[in-house]
Enzyme design. Sequence first.
Site, PDB file in Angstrom:
ATOM      1  N   ASN A 121      -9.445  -8.487  -3.595  1.00 27.57           N
ATOM      2  CA  ASN A 121      -8.064  -8.764  -3.544  1.00 27.57           C
ATOM      3  C   ASN A 121      -8.280 -10.054  -1.745  1.00 27.57           C
ATOM      4  OD1 ASN A 121      -5.202  -7.918  -2.384  1.00 27.57           O
ATOM      5  ND2 ASN A 121      -5.688  -9.398  -3.712  1.00 27.57           N
ATOM      6  N   CYS A 183       1.027  -7.535   3.287  1.00 27.70           N
ATOM      7  CA  CYS A 183      -0.141  -7.587   2.360  1.00 27.70           C
ATOM      8  C   CYS A 183      -0.953  -6.283   2.420  1.00 27.70           C
ATOM      9  CB  CYS A 183      -1.170  -9.038   2.204  1.00 27.70           C
ATOM     10  SG  CYS A 183      -1.973  -8.989   1.224  1.00 27.70           S
ATOM     11  N   GLY A 184      -1.226  -4.992   1.824  1.00 28.83           N
ATOM     12  CA  GLY A 184      -1.790  -3.988   2.261  1.00 28.83           C
ATOM     13  C   GLY A 184      -3.456  -4.534   2.448  1.00 28.83           C
ATOM     14  N   ASN A 185      -3.710  -5.386   1.720  1.00 33.52           N
ATOM     15  CA  ASN A 185      -5.680  -5.632   1.252  1.00 33.52           C
ATOM     16  C   ASN A 185      -6.064  -6.539   2.656  1.00 33.52           C
ATOM     17  OD1 ASN A 185      -6.652  -3.736  -0.366  1.00 33.52           O
ATOM     18  ND2 ASN A 185      -5.876  -5.017  -1.720  1.00 33.52           N
ATOM     19  N   ASN A 272       7.654  -5.187   0.857  1.00 35.05           N
ATOM     20  CA  ASN A 272       7.629  -6.384  -0.304  1.00 35.05           C
ATOM     21  C   ASN A 272       7.624  -5.476  -1.786  1.00 35.05           C
ATOM     22  OD1 ASN A 272       5.166  -5.501  -0.133  1.00 35.05           O
ATOM     23  ND2 ASN A 272       3.795  -6.492  -0.645  1.00 35.05           N
ATOM     24  N   HIS A 274       8.134  -3.509  -5.139  1.00 35.80           N
ATOM     25  CA  HIS A 274       7.324  -3.426  -6.510  1.00 35.80           C
ATOM     26  C   HIS A 274       8.296  -2.378  -7.598  1.00 35.80           C
ATOM     27  CE1 HIS A 274       3.491  -4.296  -3.795  1.00 35.80           C
ATOM     28  NE2 HIS A 274       4.406  -3.838  -3.234  1.00 35.80           N
ATOM     29  N   ASN A 311       6.388  -7.585  -7.617  1.00 38.27           N
ATOM     30  CA  ASN A 311       5.140  -7.534  -7.386  1.00 38.27           C
ATOM     31  C   ASN A 311       5.040  -6.262  -9.037  1.00 38.27           C
ATOM     32  OD1 ASN A 311       3.180  -8.704  -5.588  1.00 38.27           O
ATOM     33  ND2 ASN A 311       5.110  -7.617  -4.539  1.00 38.27           N
ATOM     34  N   GLU A 329       0.714  -9.365  -8.882  1.00 39.50           N
ATOM     35  CA  GLU A 329       1.281  -9.990  -7.698  1.00 39.50           C
ATOM     36  C   GLU A 329       1.851 -11.165  -8.194  1.00 39.50           C
ATOM     37  OE1 GLU A 329      -1.096 -10.063  -4.117  1.00 39.50           O
ATOM     38  OE2 GLU A 329      -2.237  -8.963  -5.274  1.00 39.50           O
ATOM     39  N   ARG A 330       3.458 -10.656  -7.591  1.00 40.11           N
ATOM     40  CA  ARG A 330       4.108 -12.036  -7.435  1.00 40.11           C
ATOM     41  C   ARG A 330       3.200 -12.906  -7.008  1.00 40.11           C
ATOM     42  NH1 ARG A 330       9.424 -10.677  -2.467  1.00 40.11           N
ATOM     43  NH2 ARG A 330       7.292 -10.628  -1.239  1.00 40.11           N
ATOM     44  N   CYS A 338      -4.183  -4.221  -4.902  1.00 46.07           N
ATOM     45  CA  CYS A 338      -2.794  -4.504  -4.294  1.00 46.07           C
ATOM     46  C   CYS A 338      -2.674  -3.322  -3.255  1.00 46.07           C
ATOM     47  CB  CYS A 338      -1.792  -4.744  -5.318  1.00 46.07           C
ATOM     48  SG  CYS A 338       0.064  -5.253  -4.027  1.00 46.07           S
ATOM     49  N   THR A 340      -0.118  -2.796  -0.545  1.00 47.24           N
ATOM     50  CA  THR A 340       1.146  -2.159  -0.897  1.00 47.24           C
ATOM     51  C   THR A 340       1.267  -1.925  -1.782  1.00 47.24           C
ATOM     52  OG1 THR A 340       1.288  -5.116  -1.065  1.00 47.24           O
ATOM     53  CG2 THR A 340       2.197  -3.853   0.864  1.00 47.24           C
ATOM     54  N   GLY A 341       0.805  -2.814  -3.338  1.00 46.60           N
ATOM     55  CA  GLY A 341       0.980  -1.808  -4.345  1.00 46.60           C
ATOM     56  C   GLY A 341       0.597  -0.611  -4.587  1.00 46.60           C
TER      57      GLY A 341
HETATM   58  N1  LIG Z   1      -2.420  -7.767  -2.265  1.00 51.89           N
HETATM   59  C1  LIG Z   1      -0.959  -7.831  -1.130  1.00 51.89           C
HETATM   60  C2  LIG Z   1       0.126  -8.454  -1.358  1.00 51.89           C
HETATM   61  C3  LIG Z   1       0.531  -9.562  -1.318  1.00 51.89           C
HETATM   62  C4  LIG Z   1       1.449 -10.004  -0.983  1.00 51.89           C
HETATM   63  C5  LIG Z   1       2.635  -9.813  -2.297  1.00 51.89           C
HETATM   64  N2  LIG Z   1       1.553 -10.546  -4.114  1.00 51.89           N
HETATM   65  C6  LIG Z   1       3.600 -10.241  -2.783  1.00 51.89           C
HETATM   66  O1  LIG Z   1       4.502 -11.323  -2.629  1.00 51.89           O
HETATM   67  O2  LIG Z   1       4.265  -9.749  -2.681  1.00 51.89           O
HETATM   68  C7  LIG Z   1      -1.362  -6.388  -0.705  1.00 51.89           C
HETATM   69  O3  LIG Z   1      -2.752  -5.700  -0.788  1.00 51.89           O
HETATM   70  O4  LIG Z   1      -0.572  -6.026  -0.820  1.00 51.89           O
END
Ligand SMILES: N[C@@H](CCC[C@H](N)C(=O)O)C(=O)O
Length: 394
Positions: A121, A183-185, A272, A274, A311, A329-330, A338, A340-341
Site C-alpha cells: 500500500n 489510513c493504517g498503513n 473511516n 468499512h 471500503n 478501497e474507497r 489496508c 484500517t480494513g
Molecule cells: N489504505 C488505508 C486506508 C486509506 C483510506 C481509505 N481509502 C478511505 O478512503 O477510507 C489503510 O491502510 O488504512
Amino acid sequence: MMGMGFDLSVSNLCKKFSMGLAREKKSVHKIYRTKEIRTSSTTKKCKLPKSNLFLEPLLCAARVAKQVPQQHAITSVSLLRPLHHLKLIASSVIMEKPLETVNNSPPKEILEFVKYQGLGNDFLLVDNRDSMEPKISPQQAVKLCNRNFGVGADGVIFAMPGINGTDYSMRIFNSDGSEPEMCGNGIRCMARFVAELEDTIETKSYTIHTLAGLIIPQLRADGQVEVDMGPPVLNAADVPTKLLASQNGAVVKVPLQVEGQNWLVTCVSMGNPHCVIFAKDDGKGLEVNSLPLERIGPLFEHHEVFPARTNTEFIQVLSPTHVRMRVWERGAGATLACGTGACAVVVAGVLEAHIEKKCTVDLPGGPLEIEWRKNNHVYMTGPAEPVFKGKAFL
Ligand SMILES: N[C@@H](CCC[C@H](N)C(=O)O)C(=O)O
C-alpha cells in the site's frame, strides 16, 4: 503536462561508482579528460579534475555540472575513454539541476517527496511541517498518484504540525483526490518518515492527530511499527450506514443486495467506514481469490446505503486466528493492503463469532497482526519501508 525527476541516493551513487571503478581499475588513471559535454543548446569541451575522481564522485559530478551554464540541462558527457559509471554520475547531475529548465519550458513548481510502502500500500510522504495547509491540491494528488502519468501511489500523506499537544498531524488524499479520515498503513509510513526527518533511530512512539482522532504509532526495535488505532465505532449512523442495526445499534451480518445476491455485511468504522463480508446468505464461506473484485468493489463503494461511500473487505477464514482478506478501497480501488480494513475485519470477525480477538490478517501484500484488546482499542503491527526520494513537477 507533468514531468518527473528521481534522485539516485548518495550512497547508491557511490556504490555504483565504485563498482564501475572496480571493473575498470586498470584504466582509471587514464580517463580524466572529457571530450565534450553536450547540453540542450551547447557543446562544450572541458576537463574533469584529476584528483578526487575515486574518492568524491559527487563532487566530481558537481564540477562537471559547473562547466555548463545553469540554465542548460546536460544531455550527455562523452569521454576520451568510455567510462560507464561517469555516465551514471552525469545523469544524476541532470536530476540535481533545476528540472524546470529542461526543454526551455517555463519554470514549474516542484514537490519533494519520499515514497513509502506498507505491504504494497504505497504513499508519497510530504514534509508539511511548516504549514497546516497541504502543499498540494487534491487534483495535483490525483496526477501524482497516477501510475502512468505520475509517480504512482495509493495516496499522498502530509506530515503536519501537531495540534492539541500532539507531536504531529497527518492528512491524506486518496488517489482519487478524496480525503479519508485515517489510513493504517499510511500512519506506519508516516511514523518512519518523521523519525527520518528528526534523524532519530530510537524506538519511540508518536502522538498523531488525524481526522479520526488521536493515533499512536510506536517504532519497534525489529523495524515493525505497532499502532494504537483507537476504539472501533459500531453505531450504524456513525459508521455511517443507512442499513438497519441488528445488534446493539451495530450492523452485524445484515443482508445487502449487490448484483442480485445477498451478501452478509458487518459495518465498522476505524475513523473511516468499512463494510466487512465473510459470506453470502447461502452461509458458505468466501473463496476470496476468485471474487471479481474490480466488478463488485465499486458497487459496494457507491451503494446508496453508504452515504460517505465505503471500503469493502472480503474475508476467508483460515482458522480462528488467521484470515485471508481482499480489499476494495474507497477512493483507491483494489490495493495490496489496508490497515484500517484489517482492524475492522478483526472487530467484525469477533462480532460474527468467526475468529479470536488476536488474529493474523493475510493481505495480497503480506500479513498484519491485529489485536482488539481489553481497553477496546485495536492494535495493528506491520512494516513500513522507504522506497525512494523524488521531485515531481506539479
Ligand atoms: N489504505 C488505508 C486506508 C486509506 C483510506 C481509505 N481509502 C478511505 O478512503 O477510507 C489503510 O491502510 O488504512
